[in-house]
Motif scaffolding. Structure first.
Motif, short mmCIF file in Angstrom:
data_model
loop_
_atom_site.label_atom_id
_atom_site.label_comp_id
_atom_site.label_asym_id
_atom_site.label_seq_id
_atom_site.Cartn_x
_atom_site.Cartn_y
_atom_site.Cartn_z
N PRO A 27 0.67 -1.01 -0.12
CA PRO A 27 0.01 -0.03 0.37
C PRO A 27 0.86 1.24 -0.50
CG PRO A 27 -0.84 -1.45 1.28
CD PRO A 27 0.36 -1.93 0.96
N VAL A 28 1.82 1.00 0.91
CA VAL A 28 3.19 2.83 0.93
C VAL A 28 3.37 3.13 -0.98
CG1 VAL A 28 5.09 3.17 1.93
CG2 VAL A 28 3.72 2.68 3.09
N SER A 29 3.86 1.84 -0.94
CA SER A 29 4.55 1.75 -2.57
C SER A 29 3.21 2.69 -3.56
CB SER A 29 5.45 0.80 -3.56
OG SER A 29 4.29 -0.74 -3.44
N GLU A 30 2.08 1.63 -3.74
CA GLU A 30 1.05 2.17 -4.46
C GLU A 30 1.00 3.19 -3.95
OE1 GLU A 30 -2.47 2.23 -6.78
OE2 GLU A 30 -0.36 0.75 -6.95
N ALA A 31 1.07 4.31 -3.21
CA ALA A 31 -0.01 5.24 -2.48
C ALA A 31 1.47 6.34 -3.24
CB ALA A 31 0.14 5.64 -1.01
N LEU A 32 2.50 6.09 -3.13
CA LEU A 32 3.90 6.98 -3.65
C LEU A 32 3.98 7.10 -4.93
CD1 LEU A 32 7.06 5.57 -1.10
CD2 LEU A 32 5.57 7.35 -1.37
N ARG A 33 3.21 5.39 -6.19
CA ARG A 33 3.26 6.33 -7.28
C ARG A 33 2.15 6.82 -7.78
NH1 ARG A 33 -0.27 4.65 -10.69
NH2 ARG A 33 -1.45 2.89 -9.16
N GLU A 55 1.88 10.50 -9.31
CA GLU A 55 1.30 11.04 -10.13
C GLU A 55 -0.20 11.67 -10.39
OE1 GLU A 55 -1.25 7.77 -11.28
OE2 GLU A 55 0.82 6.15 -11.94
N GLY A 56 0.69 12.47 -9.55
CA GLY A 56 0.04 13.80 -9.25
C GLY A 56 -1.81 13.36 -8.23
N ARG A 57 -2.30 12.65 -8.29
CA ARG A 57 -3.33 11.84 -7.40
C ARG A 57 -2.83 11.38 -5.85
NH1 ARG A 57 -3.97 6.58 -11.14
NH2 ARG A 57 -5.78 6.25 -9.59
N MET A 58 -3.01 12.73 -5.74
CA MET A 58 -2.71 12.81 -4.04
C MET A 58 -3.45 12.44 -3.31
SD MET A 58 0.15 13.64 -2.83
CE MET A 58 0.72 14.31 -3.44
N LEU A 59 -5.16 12.98 -3.70
CA LEU A 59 -6.00 12.32 -2.71
C LEU A 59 -6.59 10.96 -2.53
CD1 LEU A 59 -9.00 15.23 -3.95
CD2 LEU A 59 -7.13 15.02 -1.53
N ARG A 99 1.93 5.86 7.97
CA ARG A 99 1.02 7.18 8.89
C ARG A 99 3.16 7.85 8.35
NH1 ARG A 99 -2.37 6.54 11.87
NH2 ARG A 99 -2.24 5.06 12.28
N PHE A 100 3.85 7.82 8.38
CA PHE A 100 4.81 9.22 8.17
C PHE A 100 4.48 9.91 6.92
CE2 PHE A 100 8.82 11.05 6.30
CZ PHE A 100 9.03 12.04 8.19
N GLU A 101 4.34 8.35 6.13
CA GLU A 101 3.99 8.57 4.34
C GLU A 101 2.96 9.91 4.09
OE1 GLU A 101 6.03 9.38 2.10
OE2 GLU A 101 7.54 7.64 2.76
N LEU A 102 1.75 9.40 4.99
CA LEU A 102 0.49 10.02 5.28
C LEU A 102 0.73 11.57 5.88
CD1 LEU A 102 -3.34 9.94 5.00
CD2 LEU A 102 -2.93 9.44 7.11
N GLY A 103 1.18 11.99 6.83
CA GLY A 103 1.63 12.57 7.47
C GLY A 103 2.70 14.02 5.83
N LYS A 104 3.14 13.57 5.05
CA LYS A 104 3.56 13.78 3.90
C LYS A 104 2.55 14.40 3.03
CE LYS A 104 7.55 12.33 2.32
NZ LYS A 104 8.32 11.69 1.77
N PHE A 105 2.08 13.90 2.55
CA PHE A 105 0.92 13.68 1.40
C PHE A 105 0.14 15.65 1.95
CE2 PHE A 105 0.77 9.86 0.28
CZ PHE A 105 2.61 9.58 -0.76
N HIS A 106 -0.60 14.65 3.67
CA HIS A 106 -0.80 16.28 3.77
C HIS A 106 -0.40 17.39 3.77
CE1 HIS A 106 -4.96 13.92 5.62
NE2 HIS A 106 -4.15 13.10 6.19
N LEU A 107 0.47 17.47 4.36
CA LEU A 107 1.43 18.55 3.89
C LEU A 107 1.29 19.06 2.85
CD1 LEU A 107 4.83 18.54 6.49
CD2 LEU A 107 2.37 19.69 6.62
N GLN A 108 1.40 18.57 2.15
CA GLN A 108 2.01 18.74 0.34
C GLN A 108 -0.03 18.94 0.08
OE1 GLN A 108 2.90 15.58 -2.48
NE2 GLN A 108 5.14 15.55 -1.15
N THR A 109 -0.91 18.92 0.50
CA THR A 109 -2.50 18.58 0.11
C THR A 109 -2.66 20.52 1.01
OG1 THR A 109 -3.45 16.96 1.84
CG2 THR A 109 -2.98 17.01 -0.41
#
Length: 75
Positions: free
Chosen positions: A1-7, A11-15, A35-45
């Motif tokens: 799931p983490v690698s899928e989320a990073l992909r 691709e710009g599909r942050m949500l 959880r750490f990657e989720l935090g980074k995504f929340h910062l980006q959004t």
């Protein structure tokens, strides 16, 4: 799931990336990498409160994660 989320994020599909990690964390709440990657995504959004929450959870679970501590404080 983490690698899928990073992909998805690359691709710009942050949500979709955020939703992928949220779903994963429902059944794997102790996955600190996710959880750490989720935090980074929340910062980006531009969702600093959710980012801070995610980083704090990582920092509380693993005190050696200084990156999480610093990001939680700055979010």
């Amino acid at each position: 799931p983490v690698s899928e989320a990073l992909r998805l994020a690359s691709e710009g599909r942050m949500l979709q990336a955020v939703e992928t990690l949220r779903a994963h964390l429902e059944s794997n709440p102790n996955d600190l990498r996710a959880r750490f990657e989720l935090g980074k995504f929340h910062l980006q959004t531009e969702n600093p409160s959710e980012a801070a929450s995610a980083f704090e959870m990582v920092a509380n679970a693993d005190a050696t994660r200084r990156d999480a501590v610093m990001l939680a404080a700055s979010a």
